[in-house]
Motif scaffolding. Structure first.
Motif, short mmCIF file in Angstrom:
data_model
loop_
_atom_site.label_atom_id
_atom_site.label_comp_id
_atom_site.label_asym_id
_atom_site.label_seq_id
_atom_site.Cartn_x
_atom_site.Cartn_y
_atom_site.Cartn_z
N TRP A 40 -67.16 14.90 -13.62
CA TRP A 40 -67.28 14.49 -12.21
C TRP A 40 -68.31 13.70 -11.75
CZ3 TRP A 40 -62.60 13.64 -11.44
CH2 TRP A 40 -61.65 14.54 -11.98
N GLY A 50 -67.45 19.82 -16.70
CA GLY A 50 -66.81 19.07 -15.35
C GLY A 50 -68.21 18.88 -14.43
N THR A 51 -68.89 19.97 -14.05
CA THR A 51 -69.94 19.78 -13.18
C THR A 51 -71.16 19.12 -13.63
OG1 THR A 51 -71.08 21.84 -13.74
CG2 THR A 51 -69.40 21.93 -12.12
N ILE A 87 -67.51 10.18 -10.02
CA ILE A 87 -67.91 9.75 -8.73
C ILE A 87 -69.06 8.80 -8.37
CG2 ILE A 87 -68.81 11.19 -6.73
CD1 ILE A 87 -67.36 13.62 -7.60
#
Length: 134
Positions: A29, A24-25, A33
Motif C-alpha cells: 500500500w 501490505g503495510t 499510494i
C-alpha cells in the motif's frame, strides 16, 4: 488422504496474516499510494506481482490448504534467488549493500518450511493422481 491438524491450519493462517499485514503495510500500500510517476518496467512488474501475492494471501486466511501453492511458489523463488544470486556473491566477497539488504529481507522465507504441512503436500501434490489430460 492426510488430515492437517487444526494447530497446523492456525499456523498457516498466522503466516498468511503475517504476509497480509507485513507486506501490505510495509510494501504494497505505501508503494501504490505514494508512487507519483510511472514505474519503470521491472519495478512495475515487481509491485504488481507482490500485490497479487498479497491478494492470494488474503484468500489463504480462509482457505489455507487450497492456497498452499502460493506459499510453495514463494519458498521456491526465494530459495532459488538465495542460492543462485546471493550465495555466489557472498562467497566471492562481492555482495553490495543493496543485495545484502535484499538477502536479509528474503531470508524471512526460513519460517515457511516449518509452517507448511509437508505430509499433506506430499500426499496431494506427489502421490495423488493428477487431473486427466483428455
Amino acid at each position: 488422504m492426510n488430515d492437517v491438524s487444526l494447530f497446523r491450519l492456525y499456523l498457516l493462517r498466522a503466516l498468511y496474516l503475517l504476509i497480509v499485514v507485513g507486506l501490505g503495510t510495509v510494501v504494497i500500500w505505501p508503494g501504490f499510494i505514494r508512487h507519483h510517476k510511472p514505474w519503470e518496467l521491472m519495478e512495475g512488474v515487481v509491485q504488481c506481482m507482490l500485490a497479487a501475492f498479497w491478494t492470494l494471501s488474503i484468500l489463504g486466511l480462509r482457505y489455507p490448504l487450497q492456497m498452499l501453492p502460493v506459499l510453495l511458489w514463494e519458498l521456491a523463488w526465494k530459495s532459488i534467488w538465495l542460492v543462485v544470486v546471493a550465495a555466489p556473491l557472498w562467497s566471492a566477497g562481492k555482495m553490495d549493500d543493496a543485495t545484502l539488504a535484499m538477502a536479509i529481507t528474503i531470508l524471512w522465507v526460513v519460517i515457511v518450511p516449518f509452517v507448511i504441512p509437508w505430509r499433506y503436500v506430499f500426499a496431494y501434490y506427489v502421490q495423488k493422481r493428477g487431473d486427466r489430460w483428455r
